[in-house]
Design a protein around this motif. Sequence first.
Motif, PDB file in Angstrom:
ATOM      1  N   ALA A  53     -22.103  49.309 -15.491  1.00 11.32           N
ATOM      2  CA  ALA A  53     -22.976  48.166 -15.221  1.00 11.32           C
ATOM      3  C   ALA A  53     -22.152  46.886 -15.035  1.00 11.32           C
ATOM      4  O   ALA A  53     -22.458  46.060 -14.168  1.00 11.32           O
ATOM      5  CB  ALA A  53     -23.980  47.997 -16.354  1.00 11.32           C
ATOM      6  N   MET A  54     -21.114  46.732 -15.836  1.00  9.04           N
ATOM      7  CA  MET A  54     -20.239  45.564 -15.724  1.00  9.04           C
ATOM      8  C   MET A  54     -19.568  45.531 -14.347  1.00  9.04           C
ATOM      9  O   MET A  54     -19.542  44.499 -13.680  1.00  9.04           O
ATOM     10  CB  MET A  54     -19.191  45.600 -16.836  1.00  9.04           C
ATOM     11  CG  MET A  54     -18.187  44.476 -16.794  1.00  9.04           C
ATOM     12  SD  MET A  54     -16.972  44.593 -18.111  1.00  9.04           S
ATOM     13  CE  MET A  54     -15.934  45.937 -17.544  1.00  9.04           C
ATOM     14  N   LEU A  55     -19.038  46.676 -13.912  1.00  4.18           N
ATOM     15  CA  LEU A  55     -18.387  46.742 -12.604  1.00  4.18           C
ATOM     16  C   LEU A  55     -19.383  46.504 -11.471  1.00  4.18           C
ATOM     17  O   LEU A  55     -19.053  45.836 -10.484  1.00  4.18           O
ATOM     18  CB  LEU A  55     -17.675  48.086 -12.435  1.00  4.18           C
ATOM     19  CG  LEU A  55     -16.480  48.309 -13.366  1.00  4.18           C
ATOM     20  CD1 LEU A  55     -15.961  49.746 -13.237  1.00  4.18           C
ATOM     21  CD2 LEU A  55     -15.382  47.300 -13.104  1.00  4.18           C
ATOM     22  N   ALA A  56     -20.604  47.015 -11.621  1.00  5.49           N
ATOM     23  CA  ALA A  56     -21.638  46.776 -10.611  1.00  5.49           C
ATOM     24  C   ALA A  56     -21.974  45.282 -10.540  1.00  5.49           C
ATOM     25  O   ALA A  56     -22.130  44.725  -9.442  1.00  5.49           O
ATOM     26  CB  ALA A  56     -22.893  47.584 -10.928  1.00  5.49           C
ATOM     27  N   GLY A  57     -22.049  44.633 -11.681  1.00  8.95           N
ATOM     28  CA  GLY A  57     -22.304  43.192 -11.706  1.00  8.95           C
ATOM     29  C   GLY A  57     -21.179  42.404 -11.065  1.00  8.95           C
ATOM     30  O   GLY A  57     -21.414  41.424 -10.336  1.00  8.95           O
ATOM     31  N   MET A  58     -19.941  42.821 -11.310  1.00  2.63           N
ATOM     32  CA  MET A  58     -18.792  42.153 -10.703  1.00  2.63           C
ATOM     33  C   MET A  58     -18.815  42.326  -9.179  1.00  2.63           C
ATOM     34  O   MET A  58     -18.534  41.379  -8.437  1.00  2.63           O
ATOM     35  CB  MET A  58     -17.496  42.710 -11.290  1.00  2.63           C
ATOM     36  CG  MET A  58     -17.289  42.334 -12.739  1.00  2.63           C
ATOM     37  SD  MET A  58     -15.999  43.287 -13.563  1.00  2.63           S
ATOM     38  CE  MET A  58     -14.538  42.640 -12.800  1.00  2.63           C
ATOM     39  N   LEU A  59     -19.167  43.521  -8.723  1.00  3.78           N
ATOM     40  CA  LEU A  59     -19.255  43.779  -7.288  1.00  3.78           C
ATOM     41  C   LEU A  59     -20.376  42.943  -6.660  1.00  3.78           C
ATOM     42  O   LEU A  59     -20.196  42.349  -5.598  1.00  3.78           O
ATOM     43  CB  LEU A  59     -19.489  45.268  -7.036  1.00  3.78           C
ATOM     44  CG  LEU A  59     -19.606  45.696  -5.580  1.00  3.78           C
ATOM     45  CD1 LEU A  59     -18.304  45.408  -4.826  1.00  3.78           C
ATOM     46  CD2 LEU A  59     -19.954  47.174  -5.488  1.00  3.78           C
TER      47      LEU A  59
END
Length: 145
Positions: free
Chosen positions: A126-132
């Motif tokens: 979820a963190m990586l998706a938010g960063m993307l």
Amino acid sequence: MSLVRKLLPPLASGLLFGMGLTVSGMTNPQRVRGFLDVFGAWDPTLAFVMIGAIVVMAVAWRMQARMMKPVFGDTFSLPDRTDLDPRLLIGAAVFGIGWGIAGLCPGPAIASLALAPSAALPFVAAMLAGMLLQKITMERKVSRS
């Protein structure tokens, strides 16, 4: 600058940081939630970790002020902005809400991948998706201007 000299400081810093998070129990979401439960079973562990971090940074800032240049670099890269813009305030609020709900923030989540990957993986995904999503949003904003 050689590749080893360039990569060694961040690798050593990351390992030390991850070990500190693990030893202090900050990779356990219950510790963080316990700290935030001020009217229930309050756990002061996170407060002690924060105090320790403040002491270390106070010493580091004093040392940096006396240095001409960093040990492993050519120049210091220090923040130069002091304003509070809406992006910063909204980002801080989203971070705090997510931290309170999940009991994890990026550092402990990454460290937790080594200890309990199945528990940390949804958060990290979820963190990586938010960063993307943030990157895509900013790229669209820049291309429109």
